[in-house]
Design an enzyme around this catalytic site. Structure first.
Site, PDB file in Angstrom:
ATOM      1  N   ASP A   1       1.333   6.500   1.256  1.00  0.00           N
ATOM      2  CA  ASP A   1       1.057   7.349   0.108  1.00  0.00           C
ATOM      3  C   ASP A   1       2.369   8.037  -0.257  1.00  0.00           C
ATOM      4  O   ASP A   1       3.383   7.910   0.438  1.00  0.00           O
ATOM      5  CB  ASP A   1      -0.061   8.365   0.457  1.00  0.00           C
ATOM      6  CG  ASP A   1      -0.774   8.862  -0.791  1.00  0.00           C
ATOM      7  OD1 ASP A   1      -1.967   9.204  -0.701  1.00  0.00           O
ATOM      8  OD2 ASP A   1      -0.136   8.885  -1.867  1.00  0.00           O
TER       9      ASP A   1
ATOM     10  N   GLU B   1      -6.578  16.419  -5.995  1.00  0.00           N
ATOM     11  CA  GLU B   1      -6.137  16.605  -4.609  1.00  0.00           C
ATOM     12  C   GLU B   1      -6.280  18.043  -4.129  1.00  0.00           C
ATOM     13  O   GLU B   1      -7.331  18.654  -4.332  1.00  0.00           O
ATOM     14  CB  GLU B   1      -4.715  16.070  -4.478  1.00  0.00           C
ATOM     15  CG  GLU B   1      -4.673  14.586  -4.903  1.00  0.00           C
ATOM     16  CD  GLU B   1      -3.390  13.897  -4.594  1.00  0.00           C
ATOM     17  OE1 GLU B   1      -2.825  13.275  -5.500  1.00  0.00           O
ATOM     18  OE2 GLU B   1      -2.946  13.949  -3.431  1.00  0.00           O
TER      19      GLU B   1
HETATM   20  O1  LIG Z   1      -0.041   8.481  -7.449  1.00  0.00           O
HETATM   21  C1  LIG Z   1       0.287   7.787  -6.277  1.00  0.00           C
HETATM   22  C2  LIG Z   1      -0.539   8.333  -5.113  1.00  0.00           C
HETATM   23  C3  LIG Z   1      -2.043   8.047  -5.280  1.00  0.00           C
HETATM   24  O2  LIG Z   1      -2.266   6.645  -5.357  1.00  0.00           O
HETATM   25  C4  LIG Z   1      -2.792   8.615  -4.050  1.00  0.00           C
HETATM   26  O3  LIG Z   1      -4.196   8.315  -4.113  1.00  0.00           O
HETATM   27  C5  LIG Z   1      -2.670  10.114  -3.966  1.00  0.00           C
HETATM   28  O4  LIG Z   1      -2.990  10.564  -2.664  1.00  0.00           O
HETATM   29  C6  LIG Z   1      -1.299  10.577  -4.413  1.00  0.00           C
HETATM   30  N1  LIG Z   1      -0.875  11.829  -4.385  1.00  0.00           N
HETATM   31  C7  LIG Z   1       0.343  11.845  -4.976  1.00  0.00           C
HETATM   32  C8  LIG Z   1       1.127  13.051  -5.118  1.00  0.00           C
HETATM   33  C9  LIG Z   1       0.782  14.167  -4.340  1.00  0.00           C
HETATM   34  C10 LIG Z   1       1.500  15.345  -4.475  1.00  0.00           C
HETATM   35  C11 LIG Z   1       2.577  15.426  -5.384  1.00  0.00           C
HETATM   36  C12 LIG Z   1       2.888  14.308  -6.172  1.00  0.00           C
HETATM   37  C13 LIG Z   1       2.169  13.119  -6.027  1.00  0.00           C
HETATM   38  C14 LIG Z   1       0.667  10.561  -5.367  1.00  0.00           C
HETATM   39  N2  LIG Z   1      -0.361   9.787  -4.984  1.00  0.00           N
END
Ligand SMILES: OC[C@@H]1[C@@H](O)[C@H](O)[C@@H](O)c2nc(-c3ccccc3)cn21
Length: 607
Positions: A285, A494
């Protein structure tokens, strides 16, 4: 003549072997790197031959960019990649998790919790098929979907990305993989990547494993359970995806009994790759390896070693790729990461690329441009909305159903913060990472849908947040036949969605109570999860519908409210009475005391 790996008539495994044998350590390490579009330059893609590029949530060529501008951007990066020494094309990934939600004007489908309420496998497959077309129209070949998390605690900010709280519901909806990638032929070996053609996209089963089971639903938290429970609850949707030839798996930010998934050799290599036989690629991730050390990103060399040796094949870095390559190459030269591990990772990456056909068709198909947000796709999304709605109450007395509403009512009140807000009804992961408010993309708000559905002679009064006196004045002019009050959560993603207080925000409760106190009211709850509903409020309203996060096609809601079709949805998650009950699941026996149990859903017509 052309090297073997460039010959499409050769078997995939022969092409993989041939290409691997020609690659330097630097080129192998670069294939294992995935970088964000903002740092994708000729240096990265031609000189270093980095293997993959992604768009973070909301990261587009420019605000409101068209599919054509997206395709121009991806094709430009592809030309840089093809100019590298061995001409290995990139695969470009984006989170198309409820339609191609990074693309302005794309069809936005209900989020997964709403699809879980439909229990409709064929619908999920069809949504995957349509989403693949709109993703391909923008030149992108890979979506980071489906999320297979089994949401065991709705306090988690990603509950809406889950199809439900029981593995059986999630397993049923994995049919979206066959929609996205196409269905593999009979006898296709389970675990081996499959892609039907250039109108399909590479899918990603995420987040392996136990992402929906963290303690108290804390995002990126710790899932504490036995291996048997991990396998039974959280792992069971993965074989369903391997049987469909899912090409990629994304590792979870979470830990299992204190061990981070990104550094778990047991779960990634022994279980996922050996026991379950997954032959595609495992991608980390976003900064998933940086999170292995405290403070975030410290001891980066250790983070690289631990994740790569655990079995992660491609790292979503996403920015500091020089540091990643430097550390990985140094680790191989020192023997801390064996070359056999590098070869396994690169074989898997090349296998997915050869299977995807990207060597033969590296560029976008411009004939797809006009499918983005087209009528046919919006009708499918509208059908999905209809099927996702869960009717929780209809009338104060059994024999006095309140719904369907009369279209030719004289005067109706439409109120609530969510009645006229496309951004709110789409939720997170829409245009921006954590979504937005207002007309963030093309679509039909609930109010607009009501105006379209209602009879000409009916008067629709829209009052988002009426005070008692406003209400009185409005009533004195002429009483309302009924009120439609739309309340709920504002978009989040998130960790921004982790909440221990699951009451209706924006004093939606008070608005509802005020209106329901004087006008027969149907309440619509726009949310990614169940919210607290006080008994007194429940008694006041005539009808109650969970609409989840329906996406761009608000018309699906009025289709049911006005009786053009019946409600069919049933709860994919338990509707708790209070957060003090959490976590609560139907399998717990005595302690299971929800307001509405999983599987609950009323009908208007067929009893
Ligand atoms: O977008 C790409 C992946 C996505 O596929 C995943 O399901 C997810 O957990 C995720 N969090 C971030 C992310 C988290 C915090 C700051 C910036 C980006 C980036 N991503």
């Amino acid at each position: 003549e052309a090297p073997l790996y460039k010959d499409p008539m050769q078997p995939v495994e022969a092409r993989v072997k041939d290409l691997l044998s020609r690659m330097t350590l630097q080129e192998k390490a670069a294939q294992m790197a995935q970088i964000e579009r903002r740092v994708a330059t000729p240096t990265a893609l031609t000189d270093l031959a980095i293997g993959s590029v992604l768009s973070a949530g909301g990261s587009s060529p420019r605000d409101g960019a068209t599919a054509e501008e997206w395709a121009d951007m991806v094709d430009q990066m592809q030309r840089w990649a093809l100019a590298s020494r061995l001409g290995v094309p990139i695969i470009y990934g984006s989170d198309a998790v409820h339609g191609h939600n990074n693309l302005f004007g794309a069809t936005i489908f209900p989020h997964n919790v709403g699809l879980g309420a439909t229990r409709d496998k064929e619908l999920a497959r069809r949504i995957g098929e349509v989403t693949a077309l709109e993703v391909r129209a923008s030149g992108i070949q890979w979506t980071f979907a489906p999320c297979l998390a089994v949401c065991r605690d709705p306090r988690w900010g990603r509950c809406y990305e889950c199809y439900g709280e029981e593995p059986e519901i999630v397993q049923m909806m994995t049919s979206i993989v066959s929609g996205l990638q196409g269905s593999p032929p009979e006898g296709h070996p389970s675990g081996y990547p499959f892609l039907a053609g250039q109108r399909n996209v590479i899918a990603c089963a995420k987040h392996f494993v136990g992402d929906g089971g963290t303690h108290k639903g804390i995002n990126e938290g710790n899932t504490i359970c036995s291996y048997e429970e991990l396998e039974k609850i959280h792992m069971s949707p993965y074989p369903d995806c391997f049987n469909q030839g899912v090409c990629t798996v994304m590792a979870s930010y979470t830990s299992w009994n204190g061990e981070p998934l990104h550094s778990s050799h047991f779960l990634i290599t022994d279980v996922l790759k050996e026991k379950l036989g997954f032959k595609g690629l495992v991608v980390s991730d976003w900064e998933g390896i940086d999170r292995l050390c405290k403070p975030h990103g410290s001891n980066y060399r250790y983070c690289v070693a631990a994740s790569i040796n655990a079995g992660v094949d491609m790292i979503m870095i996403p920015f500091r790729y020089e540091k990643f390559l430097e550390d990985l190459i140094s680790l191989v030269e020192s023997g801390e990461v064996p070359m056999s591990r590098i070869n396994d990772a690169v074989e898997r990456i090349l296998r997915v690329k050869f299977v995807s056909g990207i060597f033969e068709q590296p560029f976008s198909d411009r004939s797809l441009l006009d499918v983005v947000g087209c009528k046919e796709h919006r009708l499918l999304a509208r059908d999905a909305v209809r099927k996702s709605l869960v009717l929780l109450k209809n009338g104060k007395e059994a024999r006095q159903p309140f719904l369907p509403l009369k279209k030719n009512a004289k005067r109706i009140l439409v109120a609530g913060s969510h009645a006229d807000n496309i951004g709110y009804q789409c939720g997170g992961w829409t245009i921006a990472w954590y979504g937005g408010s207002g007309r963030i993309t093309a679509g039909t708000s609930i109010l607009e849908a009501i105006r379209e559905a209602i009879g000409e002679e009916a008067e629709v009064v829209h009052e988002p947040n009426p005070t008692a006196s406003t209400l009185l004045q409005l009533q004195q002019k002429e009483p309302f036949s009924y009120a439609i009050v739309v309340v709920g959560e504002v978009p989040y993603a998130e960790m921004l969605g982790d909440r221990t207080d699951l009451s209706i925000p924006f004093n939606g409760h008070d608005t509802l109570s005020l209106i329901a106190g004087t006008i027969p009211t149907v309440a619509l709850v726009v949310s990614g999860r169940p919210l607290v509903l006080e008994t007194q409020l429940l008694d006041q309203i005539e009808a109650l519908v969970a609409v989840w996060l329906p996406g761009s096609e608000g018309g699906g809601i009025t289709d049911c409210l006005f009786g053009d079709c019946d409600f069919h949805g049933v709860l994919p998650v338990s509707w708790f009475r209070s957060v003090d009950q959490l976590p609560m699941h139907s399998s717990m026996g005595a302690g299971y005391d929800p307001l509405f149990p999983i599987g609950f859903g009323l009908r208007m017509f067929d009893k």
